[in-house]
Design a protein around this motif. Sequence first.
Motif, PDB file in Angstrom:
ATOM      1  N   SER A 111      15.680  -9.730  -8.171  1.00 47.25           N
ATOM      2  CA  SER A 111      16.109 -11.121  -7.881  1.00 47.25           C
ATOM      3  C   SER A 111      15.244 -12.153  -8.465  1.00 47.25           C
ATOM      4  N   ARG A 112      15.969 -13.068  -8.983  1.00 45.79           N
ATOM      5  CA  ARG A 112      15.275 -14.200  -9.366  1.00 45.79           C
ATOM      6  C   ARG A 112      15.200 -15.409  -8.386  1.00 45.79           C
ATOM      7  N   SER A 113      16.358 -15.517  -7.598  1.00 44.00           N
ATOM      8  CA  SER A 113      16.240 -16.545  -6.514  1.00 44.00           C
ATOM      9  C   SER A 113      17.411 -16.214  -5.690  1.00 44.00           C
ATOM     10  N   ILE A 114      17.058 -16.746  -4.275  1.00 43.10           N
ATOM     11  CA  ILE A 114      17.968 -16.330  -3.173  1.00 43.10           C
ATOM     12  C   ILE A 114      18.113 -17.878  -2.388  1.00 43.10           C
ATOM     13  N   ASP A 115      19.408 -18.074  -2.173  1.00 38.98           N
ATOM     14  CA  ASP A 115      19.727 -19.432  -1.571  1.00 38.98           C
ATOM     15  C   ASP A 115      19.708 -19.369  -0.145  1.00 38.98           C
ATOM     16  N   SER A 116      19.723 -20.376   0.642  1.00 39.24           N
ATOM     17  CA  SER A 116      19.631 -20.405   2.097  1.00 39.24           C
ATOM     18  C   SER A 116      20.695 -19.773   2.679  1.00 39.24           C
ATOM     19  N   LEU A 144      22.312 -14.868   5.623  1.00 39.10           N
ATOM     20  CA  LEU A 144      23.073 -13.684   6.201  1.00 39.10           C
ATOM     21  C   LEU A 144      22.230 -12.396   5.942  1.00 39.10           C
ATOM     22  N   LEU A 145      21.150 -12.526   5.584  1.00 45.16           N
ATOM     23  CA  LEU A 145      20.208 -11.500   5.660  1.00 45.16           C
ATOM     24  C   LEU A 145      19.566 -11.476   6.958  1.00 45.16           C
ATOM     25  N   PHE A 166      19.881  -6.840  -4.855  1.00 39.44           N
ATOM     26  CA  PHE A 166      20.270  -8.164  -5.369  1.00 39.44           C
ATOM     27  C   PHE A 166      19.494  -8.457  -6.628  1.00 39.44           C
ATOM     28  N   VAL A 167      20.482  -8.794  -7.710  1.00 40.12           N
ATOM     29  CA  VAL A 167      20.107  -8.829  -9.141  1.00 40.12           C
ATOM     30  C   VAL A 167      20.613 -10.041  -9.481  1.00 40.12           C
ATOM     31  N   GLY A 168      19.400 -10.680 -10.162  1.00 37.93           N
ATOM     32  CA  GLY A 168      19.549 -12.224 -10.540  1.00 37.93           C
ATOM     33  C   GLY A 168      19.447 -13.299  -9.631  1.00 37.93           C
ATOM     34  N   GLU A 169      20.216 -14.372  -9.854  1.00 35.13           N
ATOM     35  CA  GLU A 169      20.242 -15.356  -8.802  1.00 35.13           C
ATOM     36  C   GLU A 169      21.463 -15.302  -7.796  1.00 35.13           C
ATOM     37  N   ILE A 170      20.917 -15.143  -6.531  1.00 34.89           N
ATOM     38  CA  ILE A 170      21.804 -14.635  -5.592  1.00 34.89           C
ATOM     39  C   ILE A 170      22.394 -16.304  -4.850  1.00 34.89           C
ATOM     40  N   ARG A 171      23.740 -16.702  -4.925  1.00 29.51           N
ATOM     41  CA  ARG A 171      24.128 -17.772  -4.700  1.00 29.51           C
ATOM     42  C   ARG A 171      25.189 -17.647  -3.515  1.00 29.51           C
ATOM     43  N   LEU A 172      25.555 -18.802  -3.155  1.00 27.39           N
ATOM     44  CA  LEU A 172      26.760 -18.933  -2.070  1.00 27.39           C
ATOM     45  C   LEU A 172      28.091 -18.102  -2.665  1.00 27.39           C
ATOM     46  N   THR A 173      28.170 -18.156  -3.997  1.00 29.31           N
ATOM     47  CA  THR A 173      29.491 -17.512  -4.310  1.00 29.31           C
ATOM     48  C   THR A 173      29.620 -16.113  -4.000  1.00 29.31           C
ATOM     49  N   MET A 181      29.556 -20.878 -12.294  1.00 27.20           N
ATOM     50  CA  MET A 181      29.720 -19.408 -12.085  1.00 27.20           C
ATOM     51  C   MET A 181      28.238 -18.870 -11.798  1.00 27.20           C
ATOM     52  N   SER A 182      28.130 -17.808 -10.873  1.00 29.37           N
ATOM     53  CA  SER A 182      27.140 -17.204 -10.587  1.00 29.37           C
ATOM     54  C   SER A 182      26.478 -16.073 -11.423  1.00 29.37           C
ATOM     55  N   THR A 183      24.966 -16.135 -11.658  1.00 29.36           N
ATOM     56  CA  THR A 183      24.707 -15.268 -12.617  1.00 29.36           C
ATOM     57  C   THR A 183      23.809 -14.066 -11.889  1.00 29.36           C
ATOM     58  N   GLY A 184      24.299 -13.912 -10.768  1.00 29.94           N
ATOM     59  CA  GLY A 184      23.741 -12.827 -10.043  1.00 29.94           C
ATOM     60  C   GLY A 184      24.740 -11.956  -9.561  1.00 29.94           C
ATOM     61  N   LYS A 185      24.441 -10.759  -8.856  1.00 29.63           N
ATOM     62  CA  LYS A 185      25.408  -9.855  -8.341  1.00 29.63           C
ATOM     63  C   LYS A 185      24.659  -9.033  -7.245  1.00 29.63           C
TER      64      LYS A 185
END
Length: 160
Positions: free
Chosen positions: A54-59, A64-65, A19-26, A1-5
Amino acid sequence: MSTGKIQFAEQNGTFVLKFVGEIRLTLCSALDATIEKIFSSRNFSSIVIDLTESRSIDSTTLGLLAKLSILSRQKVGMLPTLVTTHEDITRLLQSMGFDQVFNIVDQPLPSPEQLADLPTQDQSEEIVKGKVLEAHRILMSLNESNREAFRDLVTALERS
């Protein structure tokens, strides 16, 4: 489960994504739906993406950005603003060529009080795969380095 929002607000034609926390595919389906909502708005004038928490952002999210930036240039002829105060996030953005498609600032901007979390979206694996593929193709279009970095992934996604 994602820990970001991802949080969202609009005020007088300025759209804010935080973007807050870890931003992932979910979170990609909700982000993509919000991008579509922004650019179908009649009063769109600018967009700010706040990455200060943000702590991390996936590809996929980065792709999308990049899509958001392309649409912003097409619709209103201006680059969106990315706010980042973390050196590692800033380096990542620069390595992807985002300094050419965004105004990147390192000072936090005031955020609207009414930021709300993006709703979760349940989508099929096939739809999510399509969004991942689109996002990475957009990243590849930004520069040669990205083209090399994501070529194998895009090829694998196209074959599956």
